[in-house]
Enzyme design. Structure first.
Site, mmCIF file in Angstrom:
data_model
loop_
_atom_site.group_PDB
_atom_site.id
_atom_site.type_symbol
_atom_site.label_atom_id
_atom_site.label_comp_id
_atom_site.label_asym_id
_atom_site.label_seq_id
_atom_site.Cartn_x
_atom_site.Cartn_y
_atom_site.Cartn_z
ATOM 1 N N ILE A 178 -35.134 -51.151 1.415
ATOM 2 C CA ILE A 178 -33.941 -51.452 2.191
ATOM 3 C C ILE A 178 -33.282 -52.658 1.533
ATOM 4 O O ILE A 178 -33.790 -53.773 1.600
ATOM 5 C CB ILE A 178 -34.293 -51.749 3.663
ATOM 6 C CG1 ILE A 178 -35.055 -50.559 4.259
ATOM 7 C CG2 ILE A 178 -33.034 -52.081 4.459
ATOM 8 C CD1 ILE A 178 -35.725 -50.852 5.574
ATOM 9 N N GLU A 179 -32.163 -52.396 0.855
ATOM 10 C CA GLU A 179 -31.493 -53.443 0.098
ATOM 11 C C GLU A 179 -30.567 -54.279 0.975
ATOM 12 O O GLU A 179 -30.238 -53.903 2.101
ATOM 13 C CB GLU A 179 -30.664 -52.832 -1.040
ATOM 14 C CG GLU A 179 -31.503 -52.223 -2.115
ATOM 15 C CD GLU A 179 -30.680 -51.695 -3.276
ATOM 16 O OE1 GLU A 179 -31.298 -51.351 -4.284
ATOM 17 O OE2 GLU A 179 -29.429 -51.599 -3.184
ATOM 18 N N CYS A 184 -39.006 -53.973 -0.061
ATOM 19 C CA CYS A 184 -39.473 -52.824 -0.827
ATOM 20 C C CYS A 184 -40.180 -51.809 0.067
ATOM 21 O O CYS A 184 -40.626 -52.129 1.166
ATOM 22 C CB CYS A 184 -40.418 -53.278 -1.931
ATOM 23 S SG CYS A 184 -39.656 -54.397 -3.116
ATOM 24 N N GLU A 233 -43.141 -50.417 -0.277
ATOM 25 C CA GLU A 233 -44.546 -50.730 -0.037
ATOM 26 C C GLU A 233 -44.714 -51.716 1.113
ATOM 27 O O GLU A 233 -45.531 -51.524 2.011
ATOM 28 C CB GLU A 233 -45.192 -51.321 -1.298
ATOM 29 C CG GLU A 233 -45.117 -50.432 -2.511
ATOM 30 C CD GLU A 233 -43.885 -50.682 -3.381
ATOM 31 O OE1 GLU A 233 -42.753 -50.804 -2.843
ATOM 32 O OE2 GLU A 233 -44.054 -50.744 -4.616
ATOM 33 N N CYS A 272 -43.518 -54.125 -7.474
ATOM 34 C CA CYS A 272 -43.079 -55.429 -7.973
ATOM 35 C C CYS A 272 -44.146 -56.479 -7.669
ATOM 36 O O CYS A 272 -45.113 -56.226 -6.940
ATOM 37 C CB CYS A 272 -41.742 -55.809 -7.341
ATOM 38 S SG CYS A 272 -41.849 -56.301 -5.599
ATOM 39 N N CYS A 297 -44.683 -57.227 -3.908
ATOM 40 C CA CYS A 297 -45.452 -56.174 -3.235
ATOM 41 C C CYS A 297 -46.923 -56.247 -3.615
ATOM 42 O O CYS A 297 -47.802 -56.066 -2.768
ATOM 43 C CB CYS A 297 -44.893 -54.798 -3.577
ATOM 44 S SG CYS A 297 -43.351 -54.454 -2.709
#
Length: 137
Positions: free
Chosen positions: A44-45, A54, A56, A87, A90
């Site tokens: 969800i940006e 992110c 995860e 990333c 995460c």
């Protein structure tokens, strides 16, 4: 118990729910608990990229907020050339909330899947035991 193909199908379905208007890079995740329940997540940006969450972490946070603490598998997927990789943020959260030996499947929408453990994703992770709890910093 869900197998990898079932988790990939679940993560692929939630991939379509991603809110990625800036990067157009959608990610889906399926987190399996030891009880056989699956929690999903997508990225969800936000226009302020640092506020993006992110897939995860979304799946893990949903599970934790619902009272679940025991996880057996995490699968992540995206539209990447090779298996997608979490990333650094995460990886840190995964290492905090999951057993170091838990398998994490990294996949893509081309059917490629790689497997790692949590500790392989973040060797030498900073964990709660590293904190000095005696009040001296």
């Amino acid at each position: 118990m869900k197998n990898t193909d079932e988790l990939l199908a679940i993560a692929t379905k939630v991939l379509d729910n991603a809110y990625a208007p800036y990067s157009h890079f959608s990610v889906g995740a399926a987190l399996l608990t030891t009880k056989g329940e699956v929690f999903t997540g997508c990225n969800i940006e936000n226009s302020s990229y640092g506020l993006t969450n992110c897939a995860e972490r979304t799946a893990l946070f949903k599970a934790i907020s619902d009272g679940e603490r025991d996880f057996s598998t995490l699968l992540v997927t995206g539209n990447t050339d090779g298996p997608i990789s979490p990333c650094g943020a995460c990886r840190q959260v995964i290492s905090e909330l999951c057993d170091p030996k838990m398998p994490v499947f990294l996949s893509n929408q081309k059917g490629q899947i790689a497997e790692a453990t949590v500790e392989q994703l973040l060797p030498g992770a900073f964990v709660g035991e590293d904190l000095n709890h005696d009040g001296n910093f």
